[in-house]
Design a protein around this motif. Sequence first.
Motif, short mmCIF file in Angstrom:
data_model
loop_
_atom_site.label_atom_id
_atom_site.label_comp_id
_atom_site.label_asym_id
_atom_site.label_seq_id
_atom_site.Cartn_x
_atom_site.Cartn_y
_atom_site.Cartn_z
N LYS A 95 -9.09 -9.24 9.38
CA LYS A 95 -9.66 -10.10 8.34
C LYS A 95 -10.31 -9.26 7.23
O LYS A 95 -10.26 -9.61 6.06
CB LYS A 95 -10.68 -11.05 8.94
CG LYS A 95 -10.06 -12.15 9.79
CD LYS A 95 -11.12 -13.13 10.26
CE LYS A 95 -10.49 -14.26 11.07
NZ LYS A 95 -11.51 -15.24 11.57
N GLN A 96 -10.93 -8.16 7.63
CA GLN A 96 -11.53 -7.26 6.66
C GLN A 96 -10.47 -6.66 5.73
O GLN A 96 -10.63 -6.63 4.51
CB GLN A 96 -12.28 -6.13 7.39
CG GLN A 96 -12.43 -4.82 6.65
CD GLN A 96 -13.42 -4.89 5.50
OE1 GLN A 96 -14.18 -5.85 5.42
NE2 GLN A 96 -13.39 -3.91 4.62
N PHE A 97 -9.37 -6.23 6.32
CA PHE A 97 -8.29 -5.65 5.51
C PHE A 97 -7.70 -6.69 4.57
O PHE A 97 -7.43 -6.40 3.40
CB PHE A 97 -7.19 -5.08 6.43
CG PHE A 97 -7.70 -4.16 7.50
CD1 PHE A 97 -8.80 -3.34 7.28
CD2 PHE A 97 -7.07 -4.10 8.75
CE1 PHE A 97 -9.27 -2.48 8.27
CE2 PHE A 97 -7.53 -3.25 9.74
CZ PHE A 97 -8.64 -2.45 9.50
N ASP A 98 -7.51 -7.90 5.09
CA ASP A 98 -6.96 -8.99 4.25
C ASP A 98 -7.88 -9.28 3.08
O ASP A 98 -7.42 -9.51 1.95
CB ASP A 98 -6.78 -10.27 5.09
CG ASP A 98 -5.65 -10.14 6.11
OD1 ASP A 98 -4.80 -9.25 5.91
OD2 ASP A 98 -5.64 -10.92 7.08
N SER A 99 -9.18 -9.28 3.34
CA SER A 99 -10.14 -9.60 2.27
C SER A 99 -10.13 -8.53 1.18
O SER A 99 -10.29 -8.83 0.00
CB SER A 99 -11.55 -9.75 2.84
OG SER A 99 -12.00 -8.54 3.43
N VAL A 100 -9.91 -7.25 1.58
CA VAL A 100 -9.83 -6.17 0.59
C VAL A 100 -8.61 -6.36 -0.30
O VAL A 100 -8.70 -6.24 -1.54
CB VAL A 100 -9.77 -4.79 1.29
CG1 VAL A 100 -9.39 -3.69 0.29
CG2 VAL A 100 -11.10 -4.47 1.95
N VAL A 101 -7.48 -6.68 0.30
CA VAL A 101 -6.26 -6.90 -0.48
C VAL A 101 -6.43 -8.06 -1.45
O VAL A 101 -6.07 -7.98 -2.63
CB VAL A 101 -5.06 -7.14 0.46
CG1 VAL A 101 -3.82 -7.54 -0.34
CG2 VAL A 101 -4.77 -5.89 1.29
N LEU A 102 -7.00 -9.16 -0.97
CA LEU A 102 -7.23 -10.33 -1.83
C LEU A 102 -8.21 -10.02 -2.95
O LEU A 102 -8.05 -10.47 -4.09
CB LEU A 102 -7.73 -11.51 -0.99
CG LEU A 102 -6.71 -12.14 -0.03
CD1 LEU A 102 -7.38 -13.18 0.86
CD2 LEU A 102 -5.56 -12.76 -0.82
N PHE A 103 -9.23 -9.23 -2.63
CA PHE A 103 -10.22 -8.86 -3.65
C PHE A 103 -9.58 -8.03 -4.75
O PHE A 103 -9.83 -8.25 -5.95
CB PHE A 103 -11.36 -8.07 -3.00
CG PHE A 103 -12.38 -7.58 -3.99
CD1 PHE A 103 -13.36 -8.42 -4.50
CD2 PHE A 103 -12.36 -6.25 -4.42
CE1 PHE A 103 -14.29 -7.97 -5.42
CE2 PHE A 103 -13.29 -5.79 -5.34
CZ PHE A 103 -14.27 -6.65 -5.83
N LEU A 104 -8.74 -7.09 -4.38
CA LEU A 104 -8.06 -6.26 -5.37
C LEU A 104 -7.14 -7.11 -6.26
O LEU A 104 -7.09 -6.93 -7.48
CB LEU A 104 -7.26 -5.15 -4.68
CG LEU A 104 -8.09 -4.08 -3.96
CD1 LEU A 104 -7.17 -3.14 -3.18
CD2 LEU A 104 -8.94 -3.29 -4.94
N LYS A 105 -6.43 -8.04 -5.64
CA LYS A 105 -5.55 -8.92 -6.41
C LYS A 105 -6.33 -9.77 -7.41
O LYS A 105 -5.83 -10.07 -8.50
CB LYS A 105 -4.74 -9.80 -5.47
CG LYS A 105 -3.64 -9.06 -4.72
CD LYS A 105 -2.82 -10.00 -3.86
CE LYS A 105 -1.67 -9.23 -3.18
NZ LYS A 105 -0.85 -10.13 -2.33
N SER A 106 -7.55 -10.15 -7.04
CA SER A 106 -8.38 -10.95 -7.96
C SER A 106 -8.87 -10.13 -9.15
O SER A 106 -9.43 -10.69 -10.09
CB SER A 106 -9.57 -11.53 -7.20
OG SER A 106 -10.50 -10.51 -6.84
N HIS A 107 -8.67 -8.80 -9.11
CA HIS A 107 -9.08 -7.91 -10.21
C HIS A 107 -7.86 -7.27 -10.89
O HIS A 107 -7.90 -6.13 -11.31
CB HIS A 107 -10.03 -6.83 -9.70
CG HIS A 107 -11.42 -7.33 -9.44
ND1 HIS A 107 -11.73 -8.14 -8.37
CD2 HIS A 107 -12.59 -7.17 -10.14
CE1 HIS A 107 -13.03 -8.42 -8.40
NE2 HIS A 107 -13.57 -7.86 -9.46
#
Length: 402
Positions: free
Chosen positions: A82-94
């Motif tokens: 879940k931590q890794f998924d959240s990092v990927v989603l955060f980067l995509k939001s930027h």
Amino acid sequence: MAANLPFKRVVSFLQKRFFNAHPLPPNPKLSSKTRKRKIKSESILPNLSSFPIQYLTNSCGLSLESAIKASKRVVLEEKNKKQFDSVVLFLKSHNFTNAHIIRLIEKYPAVLNCRITSNLEPKLRFLVENGIKGLYLPKLVVSSPAILFRSLEAQLKPAMGIINRYVSCLDRLLVTVHRGSWLLTSDWKGLQENLDCLIEEGVPEKRIEELLVLQPRCLYQDISKINYAVKMIRCMGVKPTDVKYIQNFRVIMSLSKLSWKRKVSIFESLGWSTKEVILTFTKSPHCLSCSEKKLRNAMDYFVNTVKVDRETIIGYPKVLMYSIEKRVVPRFTIWKILKERKLIRRTRFIWMLNKSEKEFIDLYVTKYSTEIPYLQQIYMQSKGGLNPGCKKLKKIDYDNKL
């Protein structure tokens, strides 16, 4: 029964000889080496079904080869998915595209272990506040992932503060961090010390901005090298406010002391004085940034073939940077032909050499094509190429053709 015995022996022989049914014992040494290599290769074979490789390929989009390499440089446990998924989603939001994320993880797979609230979010917000936003943000981070692993307070803010102090506008700041993304992660204290040295010498901030934008690497050298360059330029008589000061500084910083001496010796071997060499350098600093081979070839051709005197070279030192094969030789060929035909009288070769390609062709090739039908072919062949509409001359014989 006895009749079949020879046949059985033949079959046995064929099996042993060609089908290796009963091979000879292998060389013990070779066998040992082979076994060691096999054991070693088996021990380093990755588990393609492991969570890290599966996650990097399926969730992050890495190729299998890249995923295998990345998995060896980072610890990825399935319980932290879940931590890794959240990092990927955060980067995509930027504004990080899939291609950006793939490249970033390939370079720095540990980014997946970064905490968002205490690391990624404040650092990206800081960059955005300083004008690095939109697609500029992922480009910068991907080119220098170390930004995400440096202290915001102790490194990024002081480094950005130096850039903002000397770079006058956002457009130039974007160019600066694009060309030197490492500026934000390198030793900012050493940079400040070097800049202070130039300021104390009297170099205007506008000139310092040029250095930061065009060639920041020369500012990331030992302070002793900076002092050496400053002292050397001062002895040459170049003022810090002079437009050429930064060019002189950049070239000196790019050369070792030995390289400088070797290049100066090329001129001195032709009878030049140190004063004449310095005068040439201060007028066109980049002429000494040429390789020793190019510089030697250029001086040899101008002095021994074109018969140009040193005063002319000092007056037009830029000619030393021109390509001998593609510019100097072809134009000198045309100049000689036109002089022999007395089509030009007072035109100096050095003037022709400094013309743009279009100007040269218009003024000295096309203009005289009526009097000399093969002039264009001669020029193009001497450059090593022909226009599509020109017939290639097997071998140029200038006297016969003219």
